[in-house]
Motif scaffolding. Sequence first.
Motif, mmCIF file in Angstrom:
data_model
loop_
_atom_site.group_PDB
_atom_site.id
_atom_site.type_symbol
_atom_site.label_atom_id
_atom_site.label_comp_id
_atom_site.label_asym_id
_atom_site.label_seq_id
_atom_site.Cartn_x
_atom_site.Cartn_y
_atom_site.Cartn_z
ATOM 1 N N PRO A 1 -3.300 4.767 7.450
ATOM 2 C CA PRO A 1 -2.118 5.502 6.989
ATOM 3 C C PRO A 1 -0.814 4.995 7.599
ATOM 4 N N THR A 2 -0.903 4.493 8.844
ATOM 5 C CA THR A 2 0.299 3.999 9.512
ATOM 6 C C THR A 2 0.773 2.657 8.967
ATOM 7 N N LEU B 1 1.414 2.409 5.796
ATOM 8 C CA LEU B 1 2.005 2.796 4.521
ATOM 9 C C LEU B 1 3.369 3.466 4.696
ATOM 10 N N ALA C 1 5.998 5.920 2.371
ATOM 11 C CA ALA C 1 6.067 6.754 1.168
ATOM 12 C C ALA C 1 7.498 6.853 0.657
ATOM 13 N N VAL D 1 4.382 14.605 3.476
ATOM 14 C CA VAL D 1 3.942 13.227 3.717
ATOM 15 C C VAL D 1 3.311 13.104 5.094
ATOM 16 N N VAL E 1 0.685 9.524 7.109
ATOM 17 C CA VAL E 1 1.739 8.535 6.882
ATOM 18 C C VAL E 1 2.942 8.932 7.726
ATOM 19 N N GLU E 2 3.493 7.980 8.450
ATOM 20 C CA GLU E 2 4.554 8.302 9.405
ATOM 21 C C GLU E 2 5.942 7.847 8.976
ATOM 22 N N ALA F 1 0.764 6.238 -1.301
ATOM 23 C CA ALA F 1 0.654 6.404 0.150
ATOM 24 C C ALA F 1 -0.088 7.684 0.533
ATOM 25 N N GLU F 2 0.323 8.806 -0.001
ATOM 26 C CA GLU F 2 -0.283 10.070 0.409
ATOM 27 C C GLU F 2 -1.729 10.192 -0.054
ATOM 28 N N ALA G 1 -3.888 7.766 1.947
ATOM 29 C CA ALA G 1 -3.975 8.194 3.343
ATOM 30 C C ALA G 1 -4.939 9.367 3.511
#
Length: 338
Positions: free
Chosen positions: A26-27, A29, A31, A66, A71-72, A331-332, A335
């Motif tokens: 996830p990191t 990506l 969004a 998000v 995702v950060e 992304a979401e 993730a």
Amino acid sequence: MNLTHRPRRLRRDGIRGLVSETTLEPTDLIAPIFVDATTDERIAIESMPGHERVPIDDAVARVEEVLETGVEAVMLFGIPESKDSEGTRAWADDGVVQEATRRITDATDAYVITDACLCEYTDHGHCGPLEEELRGNESHEHDADCAHDPTLTVDNDATLEALERIAVSHAEAGADMIAPSGMMDGMVGAIRDGLDEAGYEDVPIMSYAAKYESAFYGPFRDAADGAPSFGNRRHYQMDPANAREAMREVRLDAEQGADVMMVKPALPYLDIISAVRREFDHPVAAYNVSGEYAMLHAAAEKGWLDLEDVALESLLSIKRAGADLILTYFAEDVAREL
């Protein structure tokens, strides 16, 4: 038959993941978020299922959604309350991106990247103020019957001044990174100078270093209300036929101080992502654009593809090609699965 080499040995459950060559987290990506100053409620983007324009008052809530997926980082795109020929709302202190950035950075830990371009802010939809350019056939320059046709094009150097002002206004609002996307010659250098002079030496630039004039951008222009009102962007975005030119573009941005290099679009340009990865030490970003997202959704709606599987496979292919960061509308969803 004695088969000494059996690659299938390493494809069995238990070992398959241990020898996987490419990982996606996830990191990795980013969004995209569309903030709309013209509305007080969320508006679904018809050509991009699952995505909406959100009002400024809802920007923090949208970013928190998000962050819940792991995702950060987010990329902010703005739809202003008004437009003009110069795109002046793009650098206004009370502009849509500036206000959204202040609220998001005050309320969340999201890493906020801001798109620095003028196409959403100009009433003509091009990525900078326009100038008249004369074009004609040089072989008939003395022929009175052969007129030189005036053509409107983006004034490159005037746009640099605007981009500098936009970038500084975003940094002042709290942006963590600036991402210029207009493909203007010298844009990275102008923005770097402006940020440094304003005391924002530590704010990095993620340049859309190799951005192609692509047919895959269609849904985004609906989302961001940034379609050109006439003509196209062929005179400043790259020819899809060119690969060596991408290396020149990326090299120029590196020389001007870009910190991250982006290739856009992603899937039709995996060769470019790979070439940039081999040639440069900078982090490489790729934009998995709206058309790539929309076509997979359309096929899934027909029952032709499994959306979850093809979304993940698409992002893995982009990562495998060499991208460190992926800006994607998946992304979401991806993730959550990861």
